[in-house]
Scaffold this motif. Structure first.
Motif, PDB file in Angstrom:
ATOM      1  N   PHE A 277       2.818  -5.975   0.246  1.00  0.00           N
ATOM      2  CA  PHE A 277       4.198  -5.551   0.071  1.00  0.00           C
ATOM      3  C   PHE A 277       5.134  -6.723   0.320  1.00  0.00           C
ATOM      4  O   PHE A 277       4.720  -7.776   0.821  1.00  0.00           O
ATOM      5  CB  PHE A 277       4.525  -4.386   1.001  1.00  0.00           C
ATOM      6  CG  PHE A 277       4.322  -4.685   2.474  1.00  0.00           C
ATOM      7  CD1 PHE A 277       5.389  -5.035   3.287  1.00  0.00           C
ATOM      8  CD2 PHE A 277       3.062  -4.592   3.054  1.00  0.00           C
ATOM      9  CE1 PHE A 277       5.224  -5.308   4.643  1.00  0.00           C
ATOM     10  CE2 PHE A 277       2.872  -4.856   4.413  1.00  0.00           C
ATOM     11  CZ  PHE A 277       3.946  -5.211   5.200  1.00  0.00           C
TER      12      PHE A 277
ATOM     13  N   ARG B 111       9.742  -0.833  -5.587  1.00  0.00           N
ATOM     14  CA  ARG B 111       9.990  -1.602  -6.808  1.00  0.00           C
ATOM     15  C   ARG B 111      11.243  -2.452  -6.553  1.00  0.00           C
ATOM     16  O   ARG B 111      12.262  -1.932  -6.123  1.00  0.00           O
ATOM     17  CB  ARG B 111      10.202  -0.643  -7.977  1.00  0.00           C
ATOM     18  CG  ARG B 111      10.569  -1.303  -9.290  1.00  0.00           C
ATOM     19  CD  ARG B 111      10.434  -0.358 -10.485  1.00  0.00           C
ATOM     20  NE  ARG B 111      11.098   0.913 -10.305  1.00  0.00           N
ATOM     21  CZ  ARG B 111      12.096   1.380 -11.065  1.00  0.00           C
ATOM     22  NH1 ARG B 111      12.574   0.643 -12.054  1.00  0.00           N
ATOM     23  NH2 ARG B 111      12.607   2.568 -10.850  1.00  0.00           N
TER      24      ARG B 111
ATOM     25  N   THR C 278      -0.087  -7.578  -5.327  1.00  0.00           N
ATOM     26  CA  THR C 278       1.203  -7.143  -4.806  1.00  0.00           C
ATOM     27  C   THR C 278       2.268  -7.215  -5.898  1.00  0.00           C
ATOM     28  O   THR C 278       2.344  -8.196  -6.638  1.00  0.00           O
ATOM     29  CB  THR C 278       1.627  -8.037  -3.621  1.00  0.00           C
ATOM     30  OG1 THR C 278       0.614  -7.976  -2.612  1.00  0.00           O
ATOM     31  CG2 THR C 278       2.963  -7.609  -3.054  1.00  0.00           C
ATOM     32  N   LYS C 279       3.096  -6.169  -5.998  1.00  0.00           N
ATOM     33  CA  LYS C 279       4.168  -6.129  -6.985  1.00  0.00           C
ATOM     34  C   LYS C 279       5.418  -6.755  -6.354  1.00  0.00           C
ATOM     35  O   LYS C 279       6.061  -6.148  -5.495  1.00  0.00           O
ATOM     36  CB  LYS C 279       4.458  -4.690  -7.403  1.00  0.00           C
ATOM     37  CG  LYS C 279       3.253  -3.950  -7.964  1.00  0.00           C
ATOM     38  CD  LYS C 279       2.938  -4.398  -9.370  1.00  0.00           C
ATOM     39  CE  LYS C 279       1.857  -3.529  -9.994  1.00  0.00           C
ATOM     40  NZ  LYS C 279       1.560  -3.888 -11.389  1.00  0.00           N
TER      41      LYS C 279
ATOM     42  N   TYR D 219       2.316   0.895  -3.955  1.00  0.00           N
ATOM     43  CA  TYR D 219       3.515   0.558  -4.721  1.00  0.00           C
ATOM     44  C   TYR D 219       4.081   1.840  -5.311  1.00  0.00           C
ATOM     45  O   TYR D 219       3.393   2.574  -6.029  1.00  0.00           O
ATOM     46  CB  TYR D 219       3.152  -0.422  -5.829  1.00  0.00           C
ATOM     47  CG  TYR D 219       4.245  -0.726  -6.819  1.00  0.00           C
ATOM     48  CD1 TYR D 219       5.406  -1.392  -6.423  1.00  0.00           C
ATOM     49  CD2 TYR D 219       4.113  -0.377  -8.159  1.00  0.00           C
ATOM     50  CE1 TYR D 219       6.399  -1.695  -7.338  1.00  0.00           C
ATOM     51  CE2 TYR D 219       5.098  -0.680  -9.086  1.00  0.00           C
ATOM     52  CZ  TYR D 219       6.241  -1.337  -8.666  1.00  0.00           C
ATOM     53  OH  TYR D 219       7.229  -1.631  -9.572  1.00  0.00           O
TER      54      TYR D 219
ATOM     55  N   HIS E 182      10.554  -2.355   1.871  1.00  0.00           N
ATOM     56  CA  HIS E 182       9.329  -1.594   2.079  1.00  0.00           C
ATOM     57  C   HIS E 182       9.571  -0.537   3.155  1.00  0.00           C
ATOM     58  O   HIS E 182      10.593  -0.562   3.859  1.00  0.00           O
ATOM     59  CB  HIS E 182       8.166  -2.502   2.476  1.00  0.00           C
ATOM     60  CG  HIS E 182       8.366  -3.226   3.772  1.00  0.00           C
ATOM     61  ND1 HIS E 182       9.016  -4.442   3.857  1.00  0.00           N
ATOM     62  CD2 HIS E 182       8.030  -2.915   5.050  1.00  0.00           C
ATOM     63  CE1 HIS E 182       9.051  -4.855   5.116  1.00  0.00           C
ATOM     64  NE2 HIS E 182       8.455  -3.928   5.862  1.00  0.00           N
TER      65      HIS E 182
END
Length: 303
Positions: A142, A119, A293-294, A186, A147
């Motif tokens: 990602f 996050r 993807t966040k 995620y 990551h």
């Protein structure tokens, strides 16, 4: 104690940011099961001397001339000794607690997870609240600034494409992971602050160059991975979006980047088709069903 975690950082002439990052990672860097590898891409600001003096336990690599972020990340991933590689930008650090424990627990509970996408809060100042109601989930990809690799998964796919230069390498890896039946998850328990004001980037001298590389990497990825029949529609749609949102609104630097990106694609067409690894129609449909993807996170009551 054997090394279990590798923290990987690339940097170039950003010693001020790097000092902050390393200070805020101190509790992790002092652990016996953690190594830190730093790649200095031909800095001229004394980065190497600073690291040697203040962080002698950090393994540092340096280019005499710049070879680029993607090259440096490939080298770090090959040189690290841990089971898990934590990749952070030189202006990013963790805000959450129990980072390493959460990483191990998550990978052990999800053995097909190849990459954890953290996050990420984008901003110079920390968020007023770190609470979130989000839950961990599988996603398409990602973000480079925060990551974690399961290195077992990394070793099953090709290196990041250095000829992309900048942008697109994470999507490239995500597509290959999908085809190898690895997953990207995620995990909001792992909160990273990326100390960047995104809106301010329009004022940066390299804005047009960033736009060029961003546009072309998306088109490169279509031509490398997508089923042939889907590519024309994707290319035309994304081109029109950029014309509508950038060119017609008078963003001259972005317009220049768009034109140059089109030339880049034409120039690389032989390579793009020669190195393609396309999804089957079924793979493309299954990939398309995954959540996006966040990239950006904000506290719930700011949304």
């Amino acid at each position: 104690m054997s090394i279990k975690f590798s923290i990987l950082i690339t940097t170039k002439n950003r010693l001020t940011d790097l000092k902050i990052t390393l200070a805020r990672l101190a509790s992790l860097l002092n652990r016996e099961d953690v190594e830190c590898l730093l790649y200095d891409d031909a800095s001229s600001d004394g980065t190497v001397n600073f690291i040697a003096l203040h962080y002698p336990h950090i393994k540092i690599f340096k280019n005499k001339t710049s070879l680029g972020l993607i090259h440096n990340r490939n080298v770090l991933l090959k040189k690290c000794l841990g089971n898990y590689a934590i990749s952070l930008d030189d202006d990013a650090h963790f805000l959450s607690q129990n980072v390493l424990e959460n990483i191990v627990d998550y990978f052990e509970l999800h053995p097909r997870c190849g990459v954890i996408a953290c996050r990420i809060f984008w901003g110079k100042e920390a968020p007023f609240s770190m609470h979130t109601n989000e839950v961990a989930k599988r996603v398409k990809g990602f973000v480079g600034c925060g990551h974690v690799w399961n290195l077992q998964a990394w070793r099953t796919i090709p290196d990041y494409p250095e000829w992309f230069v900048f942008y697109g390498e994470e999507e490239f890896a995500s597509y290959h992971l999908f085809k190898k039946e690895w997953e990207v998850h995620y995990v909001p328990q792992l909160l990273v602050q990326h100390r960047v004001e995104v809106k301010a980037r329009k004022k940066d001298a390299d804005y047009a160059q960033r736009q060029r590389r961003s546009f072309r990497s998306g088109w490169y990825l279509y031509l490398l991975f997508f089923p042939l029949k889907t590519i024309p529609k994707k290319m035309v749609y994304t081109l029109w979006v950029q014309i509508k949102t950038k060119v017609l609104k008078g963003d001259l630097r972005a317009s220049k980047g768009l034109v140059l990106a089109l030339f880049d694609v034409i120039l690389h067409l032989p390579r793009l088709f020669g190195e393609s690894n396309r999804f089957t129609v079924n793979e493309y449909q299954e990939y398309s069903k995954l959540e996006e993807t966040k990239i950006y996170w904000q506290p719930e009551n700011e949304k």
